[in-house]
Motif scaffolding. Sequence first.
Motif, PDB file in Angstrom:
ATOM      1  N   ASP A 245      -1.584 -20.417  32.357  1.00  0.00           N
ATOM      2  CA  ASP A 245      -2.450 -21.540  31.958  1.00  0.00           C
ATOM      3  C   ASP A 245      -2.910 -21.383  30.500  1.00  0.00           C
ATOM      4  O   ASP A 245      -2.917 -22.352  29.727  1.00  0.00           O
ATOM      5  N   ALA A 246      -3.297 -20.176  30.140  1.00  0.00           N
ATOM      6  CA  ALA A 246      -3.744 -19.930  28.763  1.00  0.00           C
ATOM      7  C   ALA A 246      -2.569 -20.068  27.792  1.00  0.00           C
ATOM      8  O   ALA A 246      -2.702 -20.635  26.703  1.00  0.00           O
ATOM      9  N   LEU A 247      -1.434 -19.543  28.209  1.00  0.00           N
ATOM     10  CA  LEU A 247      -0.230 -19.620  27.364  1.00  0.00           C
ATOM     11  C   LEU A 247       0.136 -21.083  27.071  1.00  0.00           C
ATOM     12  O   LEU A 247       0.519 -21.426  25.946  1.00  0.00           O
ATOM     13  N   ASN A 248       0.003 -21.931  28.087  1.00  0.00           N
ATOM     14  CA  ASN A 248       0.331 -23.350  27.880  1.00  0.00           C
ATOM     15  C   ASN A 248      -0.514 -23.967  26.769  1.00  0.00           C
ATOM     16  O   ASN A 248      -0.046 -24.815  26.003  1.00  0.00           O
ATOM     17  N   GLN A 249      -1.767 -23.517  26.680  1.00  0.00           N
ATOM     18  CA  GLN A 249      -2.653 -24.042  25.628  1.00  0.00           C
ATOM     19  C   GLN A 249      -2.162 -23.622  24.235  1.00  0.00           C
ATOM     20  O   GLN A 249      -2.171 -24.398  23.291  1.00  0.00           O
ATOM     21  N   VAL A 250      -1.747 -22.372  24.129  1.00  0.00           N
ATOM     22  CA  VAL A 250      -1.253 -21.868  22.836  1.00  0.00           C
ATOM     23  C   VAL A 250       0.036 -22.592  22.466  1.00  0.00           C
ATOM     24  O   VAL A 250       0.223 -23.033  21.328  1.00  0.00           O
ATOM     25  N   ARG A 251       0.926 -22.719  23.453  1.00  0.00           N
ATOM     26  CA  ARG A 251       2.223 -23.360  23.160  1.00  0.00           C
ATOM     27  C   ARG A 251       2.031 -24.804  22.713  1.00  0.00           C
ATOM     28  O   ARG A 251       2.634 -25.254  21.741  1.00  0.00           O
ATOM     29  N   GLU A 252       1.168 -25.501  23.427  1.00  0.00           N
ATOM     30  CA  GLU A 252       0.935 -26.924  23.095  1.00  0.00           C
ATOM     31  C   GLU A 252       0.426 -27.044  21.658  1.00  0.00           C
ATOM     32  O   GLU A 252       0.876 -27.891  20.883  1.00  0.00           O
ATOM     33  N   ALA A 253      -0.497 -26.145  21.276  1.00  0.00           N
ATOM     34  CA  ALA A 253      -1.058 -26.199  19.913  1.00  0.00           C
ATOM     35  C   ALA A 253       0.019 -25.869  18.882  1.00  0.00           C
ATOM     36  O   ALA A 253       0.165 -26.555  17.858  1.00  0.00           O
ATOM     37  N   ARG A 254       0.782 -24.821  19.150  1.00  0.00           N
ATOM     38  CA  ARG A 254       1.824 -24.413  18.185  1.00  0.00           C
ATOM     39  C   ARG A 254       2.882 -25.512  18.031  1.00  0.00           C
ATOM     40  O   ARG A 254       3.374 -25.747  16.921  1.00  0.00           O
ATOM     41  N   ASP A 255       3.196 -26.162  19.142  1.00  0.00           N
ATOM     42  CA  ASP A 255       4.178 -27.256  19.078  1.00  0.00           C
ATOM     43  C   ASP A 255       3.698 -28.375  18.144  1.00  0.00           C
ATOM     44  O   ASP A 255       4.497 -29.103  17.562  1.00  0.00           O
ATOM     45  N   ARG A 256       2.382 -28.504  18.041  1.00  0.00           N
ATOM     46  CA  ARG A 256       1.826 -29.528  17.132  1.00  0.00           C
ATOM     47  C   ARG A 256       1.673 -28.996  15.709  1.00  0.00           C
ATOM     48  O   ARG A 256       1.112 -29.673  14.842  1.00  0.00           O
ATOM     49  N   GLY A 257       2.071 -27.731  15.488  1.00  0.00           N
ATOM     50  CA  GLY A 257       1.990 -27.167  14.134  1.00  0.00           C
ATOM     51  C   GLY A 257       0.660 -26.504  13.832  1.00  0.00           C
ATOM     52  O   GLY A 257       0.379 -26.157  12.680  1.00  0.00           O
ATOM     53  N   VAL A 258      -0.172 -26.315  14.856  1.00  0.00           N
ATOM     54  CA  VAL A 258      -1.472 -25.663  14.656  1.00  0.00           C
ATOM     55  C   VAL A 258      -1.240 -24.152  14.532  1.00  0.00           C
ATOM     56  O   VAL A 258      -0.490 -23.578  15.322  1.00  0.00           O
ATOM     57  N   PRO A 259      -1.855 -23.483  13.547  1.00  0.00           N
ATOM     58  CA  PRO A 259      -1.637 -22.032  13.395  1.00  0.00           C
ATOM     59  C   PRO A 259      -2.426 -21.213  14.424  1.00  0.00           C
ATOM     60  O   PRO A 259      -3.404 -20.550  14.100  1.00  0.00           O
ATOM     61  N   ALA A 260      -1.999 -21.310  15.676  1.00  0.00           N
ATOM     62  CA  ALA A 260      -2.608 -20.524  16.766  1.00  0.00           C
ATOM     63  C   ALA A 260      -1.628 -19.403  17.104  1.00  0.00           C
ATOM     64  O   ALA A 260      -0.422 -19.638  17.234  1.00  0.00           O
ATOM     65  N   PHE A 261      -2.166 -18.191  17.260  1.00  0.00           N
ATOM     66  CA  PHE A 261      -1.353 -17.004  17.530  1.00  0.00           C
ATOM     67  C   PHE A 261      -1.948 -16.297  18.744  1.00  0.00           C
ATOM     68  O   PHE A 261      -3.138 -16.457  19.024  1.00  0.00           O
ATOM     69  N   ALA A 262      -1.119 -15.535  19.429  1.00  0.00           N
ATOM     70  CA  ALA A 262      -1.650 -14.827  20.602  1.00  0.00           C
ATOM     71  C   ALA A 262      -0.864 -13.551  20.867  1.00  0.00           C
ATOM     72  O   ALA A 262       0.322 -13.462  20.573  1.00  0.00           O
ATOM     73  N   GLU A 263      -1.596 -12.600  21.425  1.00  0.00           N
ATOM     74  CA  GLU A 263      -0.977 -11.351  21.876  1.00  0.00           C
ATOM     75  C   GLU A 263      -1.098 -11.279  23.389  1.00  0.00           C
ATOM     76  O   GLU A 263      -1.995 -11.877  23.984  1.00  0.00           O
ATOM     77  N   THR A 264      -0.182 -10.528  24.005  1.00  0.00           N
ATOM     78  CA  THR A 264      -0.400 -10.104  25.379  1.00  0.00           C
ATOM     79  C   THR A 264      -0.218  -8.597  25.419  1.00  0.00           C
ATOM     80  O   THR A 264      -0.019  -7.954  24.373  1.00  0.00           O
TER      81      THR A 264
END
Length: 464
Positions: A245-264
């Motif tokens: 669920d959290a990953l989907n939020q990051v992916r959606e933002a990145r797909d729009r070109g938002v500079p969101a990054f994440a680690e696991t």
Amino acid sequence: MAATLIRNGTVVTARETVKADVLIEGEAIKEVRPGIPAASGDKVLDATGMWVIPGGIDAHTHLDMPFGGTTSADDFETGTRAAAFGGTTSIVDFAIQARGTRMRDALDTWLKKAEGRACIDYGLHMIVTDLGASGLEDMDELVDEGVASFKLFMAYPNVLMVDDATIFKALSRTARNGALICMHAENGSVIDVMIARALAEGKTAPVYHALTRPPLAEAEAVHRAIAMAEIAGTPVYIVHLSSEDALNQVREARDRGVPAFAETCPQYLLLSIEELERPNFEGAKYVFTPPLRPKHHLPKLWDGLKHDHLQVVSTDHCPFCFADQKILGKDDFTKIPNGGPGIENRLQLMYHYGVNAGNFSLNRFVELTSTTPARIFGMYPKKGEIAPGSDADLVIWDPASVYTISSKTHHMRVDYSMFEGYEVRGNARTVFSRGEVIVDGGEFHGKPGRGNYLKRAARGGAWK
Ligand code: URP
Ligand code: ZN
Ligand code: ZN
């Protein structure tokens, strides 16, 4: 100057895999090409059949950290020594601002903890608990001191959590000073209500730690964090992302070109919520936040690493001994110190379950565990690269070495392993930190205190 020549190996970077020799002079890499001749006096190491990779960078560790009425079991000496055994040559740990005090004081406290102890190089993020009257100026001052990233908590009300106004102000400041906000994204207020309900119903076992922190509480906070960063016009980095669920939020933002990054972290890729149901309170060994998730989340996270929806694998190493620390929560899961050990095993696990299992390439392995954290956290190309001029932080990696992870043989100062009995193929044989061999064939050759503080640059890779 006496030099070291690593011959006949295969150099693996985030970009390429090439047969090449590596010449080290002093603390830095001097040359990388096939057929470098040895000069007299040079030390020559044969790396036939080995990968030569940049030293690992663990961008999320908690050494000597006070938490939940106790202190994490590894200090800067034992933790960095264990890291070195596993092929990690730099870490970024966290200093914690005590409420009502200046961030500079916390930085000095943490520099003192590391000084004379660290065996590898270390940077520090600053955990901001209170902006007070001077917090925004303090952030600028810390950036000048090489603290190019700040962690904010959306969880742990009354302890570490800050409100949205504080988060937004801090994010907005980074839009000016080029630092990066690292976000612990869980909705702490909702979680606290769920915890109170669970306790009122007599649900005190370790598994309720996970059941009171649902994936949606993480996803909601990730969404809010990214939205606030987007409004502030600045990048954001989500730490220890654990769920689909959290990953989907990051992916959606990145797909729009938002500079969101994440680690696991390896634990979220390899372990699931069932671990918290182990008998005899052993589930407490797996109590950390965010918690382990149901199994179906795991392949989604692997997929995220493969497709660059997730950019970094760090450990969130925060060890507490089972016998005398985890036990504090025997009758109440909220009193179990949150955190688990992992600083030593990150590369082994990511190589075995990532590369050997076909989840990603060898180059991606290097990128996730070294090059991208170096870039994002302002250390590249000094760290995370094999090229002339870069620090000679290198690992001669034996892809055929088979190793069984166990608390009986590990070097972390903690009485259990989250990966007890896991058999991995691929391990660090020789580890160089700034040109010095600190681990070779399972022997430690480094010295406490040889690790340097890393002054990191603002406007790192998240800004490019
Ligand atoms: O349980 C965890 N993760 N402990 C360390 C603190 C944090 O939130 O990273
Ligand atoms: Zn956290
Ligand atoms: Zn952490």
